[in-house]
Design a protein around this motif. Sequence first.
Motif, PDB file in Angstrom:
ATOM      1  N   GLN A 198      73.159  -9.464  42.325  1.00  0.00           N
ATOM      2  CA  GLN A 198      74.304  -8.437  42.396  1.00  0.00           C
ATOM      3  C   GLN A 198      73.942  -7.036  42.328  1.00  0.00           C
ATOM      4  OE1 GLN A 198      77.166 -11.687  39.858  1.00  0.00           O
ATOM      5  NE2 GLN A 198      78.248  -9.801  40.860  1.00  0.00           N
ATOM      6  N   LEU A 199      73.120  -6.854  41.123  1.00  0.00           N
ATOM      7  CA  LEU A 199      72.928  -5.578  40.951  1.00  0.00           C
ATOM      8  C   LEU A 199      72.136  -5.116  42.156  1.00  0.00           C
ATOM      9  CD1 LEU A 199      71.616  -6.165  37.270  1.00  0.00           C
ATOM     10  CD2 LEU A 199      73.398  -4.519  37.830  1.00  0.00           C
ATOM     11  N   MET A 200      71.242  -5.685  42.587  1.00  0.00           N
ATOM     12  CA  MET A 200      70.313  -5.334  43.853  1.00  0.00           C
ATOM     13  C   MET A 200      71.127  -4.985  44.863  1.00  0.00           C
ATOM     14  SD  MET A 200      66.938  -4.742  43.355  1.00  0.00           S
ATOM     15  CE  MET A 200      66.170  -5.250  45.155  1.00  0.00           C
ATOM     16  N   ASP A 201      72.083  -5.975  45.271  1.00  0.00           N
ATOM     17  CA  ASP A 201      73.210  -5.766  46.585  1.00  0.00           C
ATOM     18  C   ASP A 201      73.753  -4.498  46.293  1.00  0.00           C
ATOM     19  OD1 ASP A 201      74.310  -7.047  48.713  1.00  0.00           O
ATOM     20  OD2 ASP A 201      76.148  -6.801  47.624  1.00  0.00           O
ATOM     21  N   THR A 202      74.303  -4.193  45.204  1.00  0.00           N
ATOM     22  CA  THR A 202      75.370  -2.832  44.803  1.00  0.00           C
ATOM     23  C   THR A 202      74.092  -1.818  45.071  1.00  0.00           C
ATOM     24  OG1 THR A 202      76.600  -3.733  43.129  1.00  0.00           O
ATOM     25  CG2 THR A 202      76.190  -1.682  43.214  1.00  0.00           C
ATOM     26  N   ALA A 203      72.845  -1.657  44.801  1.00  0.00           N
ATOM     27  CA  ALA A 203      72.077  -0.450  44.727  1.00  0.00           C
ATOM     28  C   ALA A 203      71.786  -0.285  46.251  1.00  0.00           C
ATOM     29  CB  ALA A 203      70.806  -0.700  44.127  1.00  0.00           C
ATOM     30  N   LEU A 204      71.405  -1.539  46.979  1.00  0.00           N
ATOM     31  CA  LEU A 204      70.886  -0.971  48.319  1.00  0.00           C
ATOM     32  C   LEU A 204      72.191  -1.063  49.263  1.00  0.00           C
ATOM     33  CD1 LEU A 204      68.215  -3.883  48.390  1.00  0.00           C
ATOM     34  CD2 LEU A 204      68.065  -1.542  48.080  1.00  0.00           C
ATOM     35  N   SER A 205      73.320  -1.394  49.070  1.00  0.00           N
ATOM     36  CA  SER A 205      74.599  -1.298  50.097  1.00  0.00           C
ATOM     37  C   SER A 205      74.938  -0.115  49.756  1.00  0.00           C
ATOM     38  CB  SER A 205      75.374  -2.365  49.473  1.00  0.00           C
ATOM     39  OG  SER A 205      75.118  -3.665  49.813  1.00  0.00           O
ATOM     40  N   ASN A 206      74.604   0.572  48.622  1.00  0.00           N
ATOM     41  CA  ASN A 206      75.060   2.096  48.458  1.00  0.00           C
ATOM     42  C   ASN A 206      74.092   3.007  48.641  1.00  0.00           C
ATOM     43  OD1 ASN A 206      78.068   2.421  47.047  1.00  0.00           O
ATOM     44  ND2 ASN A 206      77.216   0.417  46.342  1.00  0.00           N
ATOM     45  N   GLY A 207      72.887   2.757  49.277  1.00  0.00           N
ATOM     46  CA  GLY A 207      71.798   3.714  49.745  1.00  0.00           C
ATOM     47  C   GLY A 207      71.097   4.035  48.866  1.00  0.00           C
ATOM     48  N   LEU A 208      70.856   3.588  47.542  1.00  0.00           N
ATOM     49  CA  LEU A 208      70.095   4.156  46.622  1.00  0.00           C
ATOM     50  C   LEU A 208      68.683   4.172  46.930  1.00  0.00           C
ATOM     51  CD1 LEU A 208      71.519   3.039  43.214  1.00  0.00           C
ATOM     52  CD2 LEU A 208      72.431   4.947  44.708  1.00  0.00           C
ATOM     53  N   HIS A 209      68.344   3.548  47.968  1.00  0.00           N
ATOM     54  CA  HIS A 209      66.740   3.290  48.445  1.00  0.00           C
ATOM     55  C   HIS A 209      66.724   4.144  49.615  1.00  0.00           C
ATOM     56  CE1 HIS A 209      69.360   0.642  51.294  1.00  0.00           C
ATOM     57  NE2 HIS A 209      68.121   0.332  51.834  1.00  0.00           N
ATOM     58  N   SER A 210      67.744   4.692  50.334  1.00  0.00           N
ATOM     59  CA  SER A 210      67.340   5.025  51.482  1.00  0.00           C
ATOM     60  C   SER A 210      68.482   6.492  52.058  1.00  0.00           C
ATOM     61  CB  SER A 210      67.909   4.108  52.708  1.00  0.00           C
ATOM     62  OG  SER A 210      69.494   3.772  52.631  1.00  0.00           O
ATOM     63  N   ALA A 211      69.523   6.826  51.159  1.00  0.00           N
ATOM     64  CA  ALA A 211      70.311   7.837  51.812  1.00  0.00           C
ATOM     65  C   ALA A 211      69.670   9.072  52.120  1.00  0.00           C
ATOM     66  CB  ALA A 211      71.468   7.836  50.673  1.00  0.00           C
ATOM     67  N   TRP A 253      66.837   9.843  53.408  1.00  0.00           N
ATOM     68  CA  TRP A 253      65.959   9.398  54.495  1.00  0.00           C
ATOM     69  C   TRP A 253      67.069   9.259  55.656  1.00  0.00           C
ATOM     70  CZ3 TRP A 253      62.648  11.507  51.981  1.00  0.00           C
ATOM     71  CH2 TRP A 253      61.852  10.952  50.852  1.00  0.00           C
ATOM     72  N   THR A 254      67.877   8.639  55.563  1.00  0.00           N
ATOM     73  CA  THR A 254      69.083   8.317  56.765  1.00  0.00           C
ATOM     74  C   THR A 254      70.071   9.404  57.083  1.00  0.00           C
ATOM     75  OG1 THR A 254      70.635   7.016  55.231  1.00  0.00           O
ATOM     76  CG2 THR A 254      68.621   5.902  56.451  1.00  0.00           C
ATOM     77  N   ASP A 255      70.252  10.202  56.015  1.00  0.00           N
ATOM     78  CA  ASP A 255      71.094  11.284  56.107  1.00  0.00           C
ATOM     79  C   ASP A 255      70.654  12.643  55.299  1.00  0.00           C
ATOM     80  OD1 ASP A 255      73.549  13.094  56.487  1.00  0.00           O
ATOM     81  OD2 ASP A 255      74.550  12.146  54.926  1.00  0.00           O
ATOM     82  N   PRO A 256      69.470  13.133  55.996  1.00  0.00           N
ATOM     83  CA  PRO A 256      68.777  14.161  55.178  1.00  0.00           C
ATOM     84  C   PRO A 256      69.503  15.602  55.244  1.00  0.00           C
ATOM     85  CG  PRO A 256      67.688  13.954  57.338  1.00  0.00           C
ATOM     86  CD  PRO A 256      69.220  12.926  57.241  1.00  0.00           C
ATOM     87  N   ARG A 257      70.562  15.664  54.685  1.00  0.00           N
ATOM     88  CA  ARG A 257      71.084  16.928  54.390  1.00  0.00           C
ATOM     89  C   ARG A 257      71.204  17.326  52.949  1.00  0.00           C
ATOM     90  NH1 ARG A 257      77.698  15.125  53.900  1.00  0.00           N
ATOM     91  NH2 ARG A 257      77.704  17.370  53.662  1.00  0.00           N
ATOM     92  N   ALA A 258      71.685  18.663  53.064  1.00  0.00           N
ATOM     93  CA  ALA A 258      71.365  19.611  51.825  1.00  0.00           C
ATOM     94  C   ALA A 258      72.171  18.825  50.727  1.00  0.00           C
ATOM     95  CB  ALA A 258      71.970  20.904  51.927  1.00  0.00           C
ATOM     96  N   GLY A 259      71.464  18.561  49.595  1.00  0.00           N
ATOM     97  CA  GLY A 259      72.066  17.813  48.435  1.00  0.00           C
ATOM     98  C   GLY A 259      71.893  16.359  48.574  1.00  0.00           C
ATOM     99  N   ALA A 260      71.245  15.807  49.347  1.00  0.00           N
ATOM    100  CA  ALA A 260      71.248  14.355  49.538  1.00  0.00           C
ATOM    101  C   ALA A 260      70.520  13.605  48.562  1.00  0.00           C
ATOM    102  CB  ALA A 260      70.501  13.875  51.030  1.00  0.00           C
TER     103      ALA A 260
END
Length: 593
Positions: free
Chosen positions: A118-131, A133-140
């Motif tokens: 459940q902890l892993m699912d929350t982290a990865l579903s909320n982009g803690l591993h990717s945001a 890189w997938t949305d490289p804006r200022a403040g990402a």
Amino acid sequence: MRSAEDERAAACFTHYPIQSGFEAMNQAHLGETHRVENVSTELVDYNLFTTDTPLVEAVAREGGAWGATQIHDFAAHIGRAEYLELGYLANRYTPELDTHDRFGRRLDLVRYHPAYHQLMDTALSNGLHSAPWTDPRAGAHVVRGAKSFMHSQVEAGHGCPVTMTFASVPSLRHQPELADIWLPKVLARGYDPRNLPVEQKSAATIGMGMTEKQGGSDVRANSTTATPLGEGGGGQLYALVGHKWFLSAPMCDAFLVLANTAAGVSCFLVPRWLPDGEKNALNVIRLKDKMGNKSNASSEVEFRGARGWLVGEEGRGVPTIIEMVSLTRFDCMGASAGLMRAGLANAIHHCRERAAFGARLIDQPLMRNVLADLALEYEAAIAFAMRMARALDSRASDQHEANLARLATAVGKYWNCKRAPNHSYEIMECIGGSGVMENSIFPRLYREAVINPIWEGSGNVQCLDVLRAMGKSPAVVHSFISECEQARGGNGYLDRYLDALKAQIGSLDPGDDQALQFGARALVDRMALAFQAALLVRHAPQAVSEAFCASRLHGDGQHNFGALPQGTDVATIIERADPASPCALKQIMANAA
């Protein structure tokens, strides 16, 4: 006929009737030995973001104001009682390894409690591993960092595969044909824990295997070998033979691994399953029995001809993987600040509800000194971590930020992680005897706090890395000092501290390697305090910056928590950290905009 002794006994019982004494008791309370009063309660059902004024201010200041709503919603979700319980469960019911099935077929399967998933699912579903890189804006990186550091307050162990997956992206991009296959699954939001080849999965996670028993941090002493199965070169397949003392986390779908070729230490992507559906010859020998980080499975493995694809050039394994290492160090720095915050919030909550010697703990002068000092440590730690998040956001287009990311990340990883264990211990002392009970959060925070200083390079490794960066590029030193100098004139203690720091750096003899190494910790200690103080002088309320500078930069600068000088505005400092005092989120974000 009764004797005289019998008469005396009878008279005694008549004078002190046993039955009448029992009858006088309240029958409803038979067997009750204590009443539950003057005790604290669990800190649950609170928003981890809006009750953390230093973090809110840092998010706004460092360019993440646009993400305030999503951070707020994420923090409300993970602050619920039932979600916080996942942290306890994932650490109570720890991973178990099945090396073979009952028929003797090799499995290398680690089984986790559902709370971990459940902890892993929350982290990865909320982009803690990717945001970023997938949305490289200022403040990402700022927004992602805030979420990640709050999630570490719930449970830190699962953060290991999350941060490695996050940090693997720049390394994978060194080999475009591999990146084309793997990055869509690595960057996908969602969690797929199924034990299958990556081609059959919706999402993938990446681990790391560098450490060998004979070398530790000295990866050039590694003995694992890699032999090309064809022409060799970047993106080509090799066979790996060797042993890794630490490989985390073994249920990741692939690992970035260092092994020797004829050209030297090289970097390889080693999957658990091969494209043809066969299990790779990556054999898990055992799970490591760690004192902390219990929910996370760290393993010892053997490569028995395991297939792996070369990432980058042969002999350039360390430069290929170093960006991954740097990003995981950044997460260690922020996670240590998160551990401080979790302990601090719980300590203040406890001291508000507990009374002793005629007054609530939070109203007693000495306890207020301790709590304020602990709050200062956290403010400085989170300010440092979030400033580095902005450096990560801006480094591609701003050389000053790139220089800070190179030098100050090592300084901050060393300092924040080094300060966290004593901070966690002091929190337990605020609680008292109940603070060491295993059914509370405090022992878990302490055990996690002593892991981060060692993970991703111990204190000595970080200090030597600082020396390496300073020796290789004077520009990184200039950027570090110029960043601190922006606070010049804001505090007299800091001005004099900066003068001493610059004199110390100016006196270094690049040719005397023995002296440089011997004094590395003293130098990095001073650099860390100067950087933290400069951030607080520039951005924190005067009560915070003055107390920090007076207690850390004046005199010997080192003390046990709770030795703040007379006249310190502890009320302001504690209020900023009190989980019962939500900040003015909208106003802070509006001011930032």
